[in-house]
Motif scaffolding. Structure first.
Motif, PDB file in Angstrom:
ATOM      1  N   LEU A 144      24.277   5.374  12.294  1.00  0.00           N
ATOM      2  CA  LEU A 144      25.046   4.260  11.038  1.00  0.00           C
ATOM      3  C   LEU A 144      25.390   3.041  11.773  1.00  0.00           C
ATOM      4  O   LEU A 144      25.176   1.820  11.051  1.00  0.00           O
ATOM      5  N   HIS A 145      26.112   2.871  12.819  1.00  0.00           N
ATOM      6  CA  HIS A 145      26.500   1.638  13.353  1.00  0.00           C
ATOM      7  C   HIS A 145      25.678   0.876  13.655  1.00  0.00           C
ATOM      8  O   HIS A 145      25.420  -0.338  13.471  1.00  0.00           O
ATOM      9  N   ARG A 146      24.521   1.324  14.291  1.00  0.00           N
ATOM     10  CA  ARG A 146      23.313   0.614  14.889  1.00  0.00           C
ATOM     11  C   ARG A 146      22.566   0.271  13.701  1.00  0.00           C
ATOM     12  O   ARG A 146      21.895  -0.955  13.779  1.00  0.00           O
ATOM     13  N   THR A 147      22.354   0.916  12.693  1.00  0.00           N
ATOM     14  CA  THR A 147      21.800   0.388  11.090  1.00  0.00           C
ATOM     15  C   THR A 147      22.491  -0.815  10.785  1.00  0.00           C
ATOM     16  O   THR A 147      21.774  -1.673  10.257  1.00  0.00           O
ATOM     17  N   ALA A 148      23.792  -0.775  10.679  1.00  0.00           N
ATOM     18  CA  ALA A 148      24.586  -1.769  10.046  1.00  0.00           C
ATOM     19  C   ALA A 148      24.210  -3.041  10.994  1.00  0.00           C
ATOM     20  O   ALA A 148      24.191  -3.982  10.411  1.00  0.00           O
ATOM     21  N   ALA A 149      24.419  -3.040  12.022  1.00  0.00           N
ATOM     22  CA  ALA A 149      24.184  -3.854  12.864  1.00  0.00           C
ATOM     23  C   ALA A 149      22.918  -4.651  12.905  1.00  0.00           C
ATOM     24  O   ALA A 149      22.708  -6.090  12.825  1.00  0.00           O
ATOM     25  N   SER A 150      21.790  -3.798  12.743  1.00  0.00           N
ATOM     26  CA  SER A 150      20.480  -4.351  12.587  1.00  0.00           C
ATOM     27  C   SER A 150      20.397  -5.113  11.131  1.00  0.00           C
ATOM     28  O   SER A 150      19.894  -5.944  11.189  1.00  0.00           O
ATOM     29  N   ILE A 151      20.989  -4.502  10.199  1.00  0.00           N
ATOM     30  CA  ILE A 151      20.913  -5.103   9.025  1.00  0.00           C
ATOM     31  C   ILE A 151      21.554  -6.380   8.981  1.00  0.00           C
ATOM     32  O   ILE A 151      21.187  -7.634   8.492  1.00  0.00           O
ATOM     33  N   GLN A 152      22.846  -6.510   9.621  1.00  0.00           N
ATOM     34  CA  GLN A 152      23.518  -7.815   9.657  1.00  0.00           C
ATOM     35  C   GLN A 152      22.675  -8.857  10.562  1.00  0.00           C
ATOM     36  O   GLN A 152      22.689 -10.060  10.217  1.00  0.00           O
ATOM     37  N   ARG A 153      22.132  -8.623  11.773  1.00  0.00           N
ATOM     38  CA  ARG A 153      21.535  -9.221  12.552  1.00  0.00           C
ATOM     39  C   ARG A 153      20.253  -9.943  11.638  1.00  0.00           C
ATOM     40  O   ARG A 153      19.586 -11.036  11.714  1.00  0.00           O
TER      41      ARG A 153
END
Length: 327
Positions: free
Chosen positions: A279-288
């Protein structure tokens, strides 16, 4: 808050509560327009939300130093927005600012967005404004009452937000921040930031009361505005937002803000990295993907952000349209 402080369960609960309150806010604003409430000013509330959101976005870029601490603060803007728009429209506007900051500028975590809406928008617009500011002015917008109400409401809103950040971090349980020590730094520094915001809010509201009283919701509600010049008022606010975002933000303090400073004082280190889970990796990917100007890395960030807020609020305007009435 960044995603490093927020666990998946806290993300889910804070997000659900924030969405529920924003849905309620949209219903409330739409209902007022349907009822021809003078405080909503029907067709004028949406452009006013847009320009006020742009103004607050630009003002938030100006971090002011807290003397003797090595920290800095910036206004939240919830009390100012509520005094002009009313609490529910202010909630929508400030939430729009936080969404643009998160997605376009990577300011605040994607998973932490619900927490940030609760801590900044809800605490100021739905708690501090109706419970502190409005009872203190009681329809009497004298200079003394405006300053007293702005100071107290801003301090209460910031302290509630600091408490909420500490509670959300503790409930998340993914950092090594000791709650008591963290709170010991969070409350005093946000008290000082709240005083700074209160003075700035009062100064703006006193200027509005003198030159454009029709912009204040309590004056609109009583119908005491006389003839209004909305076009000039909205144009003036738009120009002020562009000036703040395009020039004055360059003089902002480079000191860490109150949250970053409190974490550093508590742990002796910078803010921790986000957890390495899906979930944290997905959130970071969305923000990038969405962050076109991460960390406001261009001198045009203030102008671009102000324009994005205007577009975001106007894009939501269809949700606020008056319902068709049956003959």
């Amino acid at each position: 808050m960044s995603d490093a402080l927020v666990s998946p369960p806290v993300f889910a609960v804070a997000g659900a509560v924030s969405l529920a309150l924003l849905g309620t806010a949209i219903f409330k604003v739409k209902q007022k327009r349907n009822e021809d409430d003078p405080s909503a000013q029907n067709e004028r509330i949406v452009p006013l939300m847009g320009v006020m959101g742009a103004f607050v976005f630009a003002a938030q870029m100006i971090n002011f130093s807290i003397p003797g601490t090595g920290s800095s603060g910036h206004i939240v803007g919830g009390i100012l927005l509520s005094a002009v728009l009313g609490p529910w429209a202010a909630l929508i506007t400030l939430a729009s600012v936080l969404v643009i900051q998160c997605l376009v500028f990577a300011d605040g975590g994607f998973m932490a967005l619900g927490c940030n809406i609760l801590n900044m928008a809800v605490c100021s617009c739905l708690l501090a404004y109706p419970l502190i500011f409005r009872p203190l002015v009681r329809g009497n917008l004298s200079t003394g009452r405006i300053f007293a109400a702005s100071l107290l409401a801003s301090v209460v809103g910031l302290e509630l937000g600091a408490l909420a950040v500490t509670a959300e971090t503790e409930l998340s349980g993914i950092t090594a921040l000791p709650t008591g020590k963290f709170l010991m730094f969070m409350l005093p520094i946000h008290l000082l930031i709240g005083i700074g915001e209160g003075l700035a809010t009062a100064a703006v509201l006193c200027a509005v009361r003198k030159y454009k009283p029709e912009l204040l919701v309590d004056i609109r509600r009583t119908g005491g505005t006389g003839k209004t010049s909305w076009g000039k008022a909205l144009a003036g606010l738009s120009l002020a937002a562009l000036l703040l975002g395009g020039s004055f933000s360059w003089i902002a303090s480079s000191d860490p803000d109150g949250l970053e400073w409190s974490i550093a004082r508590t742990t002796g280190a910078d803010e921790p990295e986000a957890a390495d889970d899906p979930l944290h990796r997905t959130a970071a990917s969305i923000q990038r993907t969405t962050a076109l100007m991460p960390d406001y890395d261009t001198s045009l960030a203030g102008i671009v952000g102000s324009g994005a807020i205007l577009l975001a609020v106007f894009g939501l305007s269809s949700l606020f349209g008056p319902s068709r009435r049956q003959p």
